[in-house]
Design a protein around this motif. Structure first.
Motif, short mmCIF file in Angstrom:
data_model
loop_
_atom_site.label_atom_id
_atom_site.label_comp_id
_atom_site.label_asym_id
_atom_site.label_seq_id
_atom_site.Cartn_x
_atom_site.Cartn_y
_atom_site.Cartn_z
N LEU A 1 0.84 -1.19 0.00
CA LEU A 1 0.00 0.00 0.00
C LEU A 1 0.88 1.25 0.00
O LEU A 1 0.62 2.21 -0.72
N GLY A 2 1.97 1.21 0.78
CA GLY A 2 2.88 2.36 0.83
C GLY A 2 3.45 2.69 -0.53
O GLY A 2 3.52 3.85 -0.93
N GLY A 3 3.86 1.63 -1.26
CA GLY A 3 4.45 1.83 -2.58
C GLY A 3 3.43 2.40 -3.56
O GLY A 3 3.71 3.34 -4.31
N VAL A 4 2.23 1.83 -3.53
CA VAL A 4 1.17 2.29 -4.43
C VAL A 4 0.81 3.74 -4.10
O VAL A 4 0.65 4.58 -4.99
N ALA A 5 0.75 4.04 -2.81
CA ALA A 5 0.37 5.39 -2.39
C ALA A 5 1.44 6.41 -2.78
O ALA A 5 1.14 7.51 -3.22
N ARG A 6 2.70 6.01 -2.68
CA ARG A 6 3.79 6.91 -3.07
C ARG A 6 3.64 7.31 -4.54
O ARG A 6 3.70 8.48 -4.91
N LYS A 7 3.39 6.30 -5.35
CA LYS A 7 3.25 6.56 -6.77
C LYS A 7 2.03 7.43 -7.07
O LYS A 7 2.07 8.31 -7.92
N SER A 8 0.95 7.16 -6.36
CA SER A 8 -0.27 7.94 -6.61
C SER A 8 -0.09 9.39 -6.18
O SER A 8 -0.59 10.30 -6.83
N ARG A 9 0.59 9.59 -5.07
CA ARG A 9 0.85 10.96 -4.63
C ARG A 9 1.63 11.73 -5.67
O ARG A 9 1.33 12.88 -5.98
N GLU A 10 2.64 11.08 -6.20
CA GLU A 10 3.46 11.76 -7.18
C GLU A 10 2.69 11.97 -8.48
O GLU A 10 2.82 13.02 -9.12
N ALA A 11 1.86 10.99 -8.82
CA ALA A 11 1.02 11.14 -10.02
C ALA A 11 0.08 12.34 -9.86
O ALA A 11 -0.16 13.10 -10.80
N MET A 12 -0.43 12.50 -8.65
CA MET A 12 -1.30 13.64 -8.35
C MET A 12 -0.59 14.96 -8.65
O MET A 12 -1.15 15.86 -9.27
N LEU A 13 0.65 15.03 -8.20
CA LEU A 13 1.41 16.27 -8.40
C LEU A 13 1.63 16.54 -9.88
O LEU A 13 1.50 17.68 -10.33
N VAL A 14 1.93 15.49 -10.62
CA VAL A 14 2.18 15.67 -12.05
C VAL A 14 0.88 16.13 -12.74
O VAL A 14 0.91 16.99 -13.62
N CYS A 15 -0.24 15.57 -12.34
CA CYS A 15 -1.52 15.99 -12.92
C CYS A 15 -1.78 17.47 -12.62
O CYS A 15 -2.27 18.21 -13.48
N GLU A 16 -1.44 17.89 -11.43
CA GLU A 16 -1.63 19.31 -11.10
C GLU A 16 -0.74 20.18 -11.99
O GLU A 16 -1.18 21.21 -12.50
N ALA A 17 0.49 19.73 -12.16
CA ALA A 17 1.41 20.52 -13.00
C ALA A 17 0.92 20.56 -14.44
O ALA A 17 1.24 21.47 -15.19
N ALA A 18 0.13 19.55 -14.83
CA ALA A 18 -0.41 19.51 -16.20
C ALA A 18 -1.69 20.34 -16.32
O ALA A 18 -2.30 20.36 -17.38
N GLY A 19 -2.10 20.98 -15.25
CA GLY A 19 -3.23 21.90 -15.33
C GLY A 19 -4.56 21.34 -14.89
O GLY A 19 -5.59 21.99 -15.05
N PHE A 20 -4.56 20.13 -14.32
CA PHE A 20 -5.84 19.61 -13.82
C PHE A 20 -6.21 20.32 -12.53
O PHE A 20 -5.37 20.46 -11.64
N ASP A 21 -7.46 20.76 -12.45
CA ASP A 21 -7.86 21.52 -11.27
C ASP A 21 -8.72 20.69 -10.32
O ASP A 21 -9.10 21.15 -9.26
N THR A 22 -9.04 19.48 -10.73
CA THR A 22 -9.84 18.60 -9.88
C THR A 22 -9.25 17.20 -9.92
O THR A 22 -9.12 16.61 -10.99
N LEU A 23 -8.88 16.69 -8.77
CA LEU A 23 -8.35 15.33 -8.71
C LEU A 23 -9.32 14.48 -7.92
O LEU A 23 -9.65 14.80 -6.77
N LEU A 24 -9.78 13.42 -8.54
CA LEU A 24 -10.65 12.49 -7.83
C LEU A 24 -9.85 11.21 -7.60
O LEU A 24 -9.45 10.54 -8.56
#
Ligand code: GDP
Length: 386
Positions: A185-208
């Motif tokens: 779970l820790g590994g999956v969560a680490r990746k998802s957190r970072e994916a979240m950040l990349v999505c934000e940098a790509a201009g997404f304003d809503t993350l579900l």
């Protein structure tokens, strides 16, 4: 509102040519897939004018600049590849991923980060499809990420293996990413957190961020989002839905889904009951009384009101400074979690621990050695005890 992402989310996932079924590499192929990410799949459509994806030709490696500018310009293909890079366990990829993240970090933080949990069948994906489509139509850019440690490429996933969110996935302002596969779970969560950040940098304003309401998943997702809500259904049983395990106490919003047809009255009664229960609980966000709402992901009834409540929640958190505070705390917590994880991994990898662990475990199991002494001995064998 910034411009819509430049390509369709699926374009980069399948690189075959005009449906001829050529072998290709989907972008979400997982860790352990080797430097080539060489999983075979797919028929697909060659995106017009995209020179990177000639059939049968190995995809050009992207440079740091390619990743950076691609993500920043909202190129969904590059975004997908950046997330794949983040998910890779190969040291060279991790190094590049970290450099990329460091560059992207100043452009992150702009999204509403919303976590959604519930047992399988509660209607999470139907709900996200309904809500996400409405949000896109209202001009928002919506990224849907899943956190599901049970997922793997070959099935077994709770969230991943059905055809999900078909309509939303076709929307040019939406980006849907399945859970990173397998692992802790820790590994999956680490990746998802970072994916979240990349999505934000790509201009997404809503993350579900979707997760399955079992075990620790929701606690982990709670620690990476601003607003967390639980999707319940009437009559499924408190035990099964984790209500007794305190999941409700993590929620900023409780949604009783499937309030339609014959089920509507039951759902409304469940909502009233939940409202009473919430009255006695400490809400997780200071000054925000967690509301219970009813809605239907199928008819769409109640969904706008649910989003209005999410917006009210964000207004509250921004106004009080709680949003900033929560994110700062989460980032620091995450730092410590990473340190713990890395230390633990290092500890178990040391030759001393590898050599001694078995018989020390046995000695503890047999009651020949107190656990505290055993732990001290292992720390000494590891050479990390100083
Ligand atoms: P998930 O496992 O939580 O993602 O649940 P799904 O979104 O896959 O939904 C499970 C089932 O419930 C599907 O058959 C959906 O069509 C159905 N469903 C989801 N939301 C609703 C709803 O609001 N009303 C009704 N009647 N059915 C729903």
């Amino acid at each position: 509102m910034s411009s819509a992402p430049s390509r369709h989310p699926h374009d980069d996932q399948f690189h075959g040519h005009h449906g001829h079924g050529l072998e290709a590499k989907p972008d979400w192929v997982p860790e352990n897939a080797g430097a080539e990410f060489a999983t075979k799949v797919a028929r697909g459509v060659q995106p017009a004018g995209d020179v990177r994806h000639q059939p049968g030709v190995k995809r050009r490696q992207l440079s740091l600049d390619d990743y950076f500018h691609g993500v920043r310009s909202g190129d969904l293909g590059v975004l997908a590849r950046a997330i794949t890079l983040i998910e890779s366990n190969a040291p060279a990829h991790q190094e590049l991923a970290q450099t990329l993240l460091t560059r992207l970090l100043p452009f992150t933080g702009g999204a509403m980060r919303v976590g959604i949990t519930g047992i399988p069948g509660a209607g999470k994906s139907t709900f996200i499809e309904c809500l996400g489509t409405r949000l896109c139509e209202a001009g928002r850019k919506v990224a849907v990420l899943a956190v599901d440690p049970s997922s793997s490429v070959h099935g077994g996933s709770v969230l991943g293996d059905k055809v999900r969110m078909e309509k939303l996935s076709r929307h040019p302002q939406a980006f849907i990413r399945p859970s990173p596969s397998g692992g802790s779970l820790g590994g999956v969560a680490r990746k998802s957190r970072e994916a979240m950040l990349v999505c934000e940098a790509a201009g997404f304003d809503t993350l579900l961020i979707e997760t399955v309401g079992v075990g620790q998943n929701e606690v982990t997702v709670r620690s990476m989002v601003d607003c967390f809500f639980v999707v319940l259904i009437a009559g499924a049983g408190d035990e099964m839905q984790g209500i007794k395990k305190g999941i409700i106490e993590l929620a900023d919003l409780v949604v009783i889904n499937k309030a339609d047809g014959d089920n509507k009255q039951r759902a409304l009664a469940a909502r009233a009951e939940m409202q009473r229960v919430l009255h006695f609980l400490n809400p997780p966000t200071v000054g925000w009384a967690t509301p219970a709402l009813a809605g239907s992901a199928v008819t769409g009834e109640g969904v706008d009101e649910i989003w209005r409540q999410v917006e009210a929640f964000f207004a509250h958190c921004r106004g009080t400074g709680l949003l900033r505070e929560r994110r700062q705390e989460q980032a620091v917590e995450w730092l410590h979690a990473l340190v713990h994880e890395a230390l633990k991994a290092r500890f178990y990898r040391t030759p001393g621990v590898k050599a001694d662990l078995r018989h020390i475990e046995q000695a503890v199991a047999d009651g020949r050695l107190p656990a505290v002494t055993a732990a001290q001995q292992l720390l000494a064998s590891s050479g990390l005890a100083g």
